[in-house]
Design a protein around this motif. Structure first.
Motif, PDB file in Angstrom:
ATOM      1  N   ALA A 256       0.853  -1.196   0.000  1.00 57.45           N
ATOM      2  CA  ALA A 256       0.000   0.000   0.000  1.00 57.45           C
ATOM      3  C   ALA A 256       0.885   1.240   0.000  1.00 57.45           C
ATOM      4  CB  ALA A 256      -0.916  -0.002   1.220  1.00 57.45           C
ATOM      5  N   GLN A 257       0.819   2.016  -1.064  1.00 54.42           N
ATOM      6  CA  GLN A 257       1.565   3.264  -1.146  1.00 54.42           C
ATOM      7  C   GLN A 257       0.762   4.453  -0.636  1.00 54.42           C
ATOM      8  OE1 GLN A 257       2.727   3.552  -5.259  1.00 54.42           O
ATOM      9  NE2 GLN A 257       4.277   1.948  -5.091  1.00 54.42           N
ATOM     10  N   LYS A 258      -0.551   4.321  -0.660  1.00 52.72           N
ATOM     11  CA  LYS A 258      -1.444   5.359  -0.145  1.00 52.72           C
ATOM     12  C   LYS A 258      -2.728   4.681   0.295  1.00 52.72           C
ATOM     13  CE  LYS A 258      -4.479   9.079  -1.731  1.00 52.72           C
ATOM     14  NZ  LYS A 258      -4.927   9.872  -2.892  1.00 52.72           N
ATOM     15  N   ASN A 259      -3.252   5.070   1.455  1.00 57.71           N
ATOM     16  CA  ASN A 259      -4.487   4.475   1.945  1.00 57.71           C
ATOM     17  C   ASN A 259      -5.141   5.448   2.922  1.00 57.71           C
ATOM     18  OD1 ASN A 259      -6.605   2.850   2.662  1.00 57.71           O
ATOM     19  ND2 ASN A 259      -5.361   1.100   3.275  1.00 57.71           N
ATOM     20  N   ARG A 260      -6.259   6.011   2.544  1.00 59.42           N
ATOM     21  CA  ARG A 260      -6.968   6.946   3.406  1.00 59.42           C
ATOM     22  C   ARG A 260      -7.724   6.242   4.532  1.00 59.42           C
ATOM     23  NH1 ARG A 260      -9.449  10.539  -1.567  1.00 59.42           N
ATOM     24  NH2 ARG A 260      -7.580  11.782  -1.994  1.00 59.42           N
ATOM     25  N   PHE A 261      -7.876   4.939   4.444  1.00 59.75           N
ATOM     26  CA  PHE A 261      -8.657   4.208   5.440  1.00 59.75           C
ATOM     27  C   PHE A 261      -7.828   3.149   6.157  1.00 59.75           C
ATOM     28  CE2 PHE A 261     -11.503   5.360   1.889  1.00 59.75           C
ATOM     29  CZ  PHE A 261     -12.309   6.268   2.545  1.00 59.75           C
ATOM     30  N   GLY A 262      -6.511   3.241   6.091  1.00 61.07           N
ATOM     31  CA  GLY A 262      -5.687   2.241   6.739  1.00 61.07           C
ATOM     32  C   GLY A 262      -4.226   2.612   6.661  1.00 61.07           C
ATOM     33  N   PRO A 263      -3.347   1.752   7.181  1.00 61.65           N
ATOM     34  CA  PRO A 263      -1.911   2.045   7.166  1.00 61.65           C
ATOM     35  C   PRO A 263      -1.353   2.015   5.751  1.00 61.65           C
ATOM     36  CG  PRO A 263      -2.315  -0.196   7.927  1.00 61.65           C
ATOM     37  CD  PRO A 263      -3.661   0.460   7.813  1.00 61.65           C
ATOM     38  N   THR A 264      -0.259   2.734   5.559  1.00 58.80           N
ATOM     39  CA  THR A 264       0.363   2.833   4.236  1.00 58.80           C
ATOM     40  C   THR A 264       1.656   2.043   4.132  1.00 58.80           C
ATOM     41  OG1 THR A 264       1.523   4.854   4.914  1.00 58.80           O
ATOM     42  CG2 THR A 264      -0.611   5.112   3.825  1.00 58.80           C
TER      43      THR A 264
END
Length: 471
Positions: A256-264
């Motif tokens: 995940a490089q970007k995640n508004r709802f979780g860790p990145t």
């Protein structure tokens, strides 16, 4: 359809100019600027309404930071590694962008995830813009997923896709494979251009936000590993996932490089088999499976990817150079970070490596990004230079400063517990983190400065050399 004045758009970065140029001033790419004509907005459309209402905006309700906050409802796929990276499942009304090299397994991963959700009773729509429906069915049969009630379509027109989605029960998950193949009649540009990709992505994201369905967009990647198309698409979506791997190896990593709802910084590990992607619940055992314990230049790093501790082997080879400028070859780590560790070893510890070629690799093909690998890299370099193998039951982690101090890193406890679970007995770590690592089944070897580690390894090398001479 009425047309506006033509504009020139860079296909590499999306910058817009009023005239053509051979080189983009924004990103420096050559021959990437293409003329594109954008269709004028229809009379009475949203733009006209907004123009008439200019200066008469509605009052927005302001709220405080305190108050009830409900957890966003999620759509659990049932694949533990996929749910881990997304933060516990797909959030309703979210848009995700999945990138990866061709043939890495993006379509296989999404087909397995969509089949799991469809079998759980959720309506899933899989729209393929690159393959015919028969080709997708063949893949599903090969993976044993032909019985899953996934709604399949092969279409590239955005308006037709949206009309199909609105005709019938609302889907819970929509997969678009891929966004570069979509085109909309509202934009007069070829499919795959920056303008078309931006417009198609915006239309699909608007559908996700208004209906509550989760939309996954598959994106191509460039030769340097970046997701192709305008970077504004990455800012528009809620999460950007990268599917990585080596064509010569069986395992794949979802990051995940970007995640508004979780860790990145979470990763999911999969293994590519003849029956599709299988989840790897113990990646440390995978990366240490072919380890040679008595080989000089090999150090085990107790790393951390998100909340998951991972043990991986760092391999170094230091040999005298015959070149005027010695080589520095790195696989799986940062070149600049290696140069810094080499400089600290020479300036603070007296280890002369200026006349040697240095080759460094992370075994297994994993790419390490955290600075906690500094201590393991330094130990592997000194071990290769002296020819003495490191202790087979030891793990290393710690950040090296320019002064030679070994600085603490986050979460030493989980790192050592993972090491103890795999049979390691000793942990070489910063002295400042020794207290935080107490309570584990691993004996602590505290290293305050890098020269202390170099002295210990040099003494070990002298002892090994003396034993060989005595024999």
């Amino acid at each position: 359809m009425a047309r506006l004045k033509p504009t020139f758009v860079c296909q590499a970065c999306g910058a817009v100019t009023s005239r053509w140029a051979g080189k983009c001033e924004a990103c420096g790419a050559w021959n990437a600027i293409v003329e594109e004509a954008v269709a004028a907005p229809l009379p009475g459309g949203a733009s006209s309404t907004a123009a008439r209402a200019l200066g008469r905006g509605r009052v927005v309700v302001l709220e405080g930071l305190s108050g009830a906050t409900d957890e966003a409802p999620r759509l659990v796929a049932g694949l533990g590694e996929l749910d881990r990276v997304t933060g516990g499942g797909f959030v309703h009304g979210s848009a995700l962008l999945l990138g990866g090299e061709p043939g890495i397994g993006k379509s296989t991963l999404l087909l397995q995830g969509s089949a799991a959700l469809a079998r759980a009773g959720h309506r899933v729509v899989y729209v393929s813009g690159e393959e015919a429906a028969a080709q997708v069915r063949l893949r599903a049969q090969r993976l044993g997923l032909a019985d899953a009630p996934v709604a399949l379509a092969a279409e590239t027109n955005v308006e037709d896709i949206l009309a199909t989605l609105k005709d019938g029960p609302p889907p819970r998950l929509v997969i678009i494979d891929s966004i570069q193949t979509l085109w909309t009649s509202q934009v007069e540009a070829a499919p795959g251009t920056v303008t078309q990709v931006r417009a198609a992505a915006q239309a699909m994201i608007r559908y996700a936000k208004t209906t509550g369905a989760c939309v996954i967009l598959v994106g191509h990647v460039t030769k340097d590993g970046q997701i192709a198309g305008p970077r504004v698409v990455e800012h528009m979506v809620d999460a950007v996932l990268s599917f990585e791997g080596d064509s010569g190896r069986d395992f794949r990593i979802l990051r995940a490089q970007k995640n508004r709802f979780g860790p990145t910084d979470e990763i999911g590990v999969f293994a590519m088999t003849g029956d599709g992607l299988e989840q790897v619940t113990n990646p440390s055992a995978l990366f240490l499976g072919d380890r040679e314990p008595d080989a000089p230049g090999a150090a085990v790093l107790a790393g951390l990817e998100g909340s998951r501790p991972i043990l991986v082997e760092i391999q170094a080879l230091v040999v005298p150079s015959t070149l005027g400028t010695p080589r520095r070859a790195v696989v799986g780590w940062d070149n600049a970070r290696l140069a810094m560790v080499l400089a600290v070893l020479e300036a603070r510890c007296g280890v002369r490596l200026g006349g040697h070629d240095v080759h460094l690799a992370v075994a297994g093909g994993l790419r390490i990004q955290e600075p906690a690998a500094d201590l393991a890299v330094a130990a592997a370099l000194v071990s290769s230079l002296t020819g003495a193998a490191l202790p087979v039951d030891a793990v290393f982690f710690g950040e090296i400063g320019l002064t030679g101090a070994v600085r603490p890193v986050s979460h030493p406890g989980p790192r050592l517990r993972e090491a103890a679970r795999l049979g390691f007995k000793r942990g070489v770590l910063p002295a400042a983190a020794a207290d935080a690592a107490q309570g584990t089944d691993v004996s602590i070897v505290a290293i305050p400065t890098l020269d202390v580690l170099v002295a210990r390894l040099a003494a070990r090398a002298d002892a090994a050399h003396a034993s060989r001479q005595g024999a």
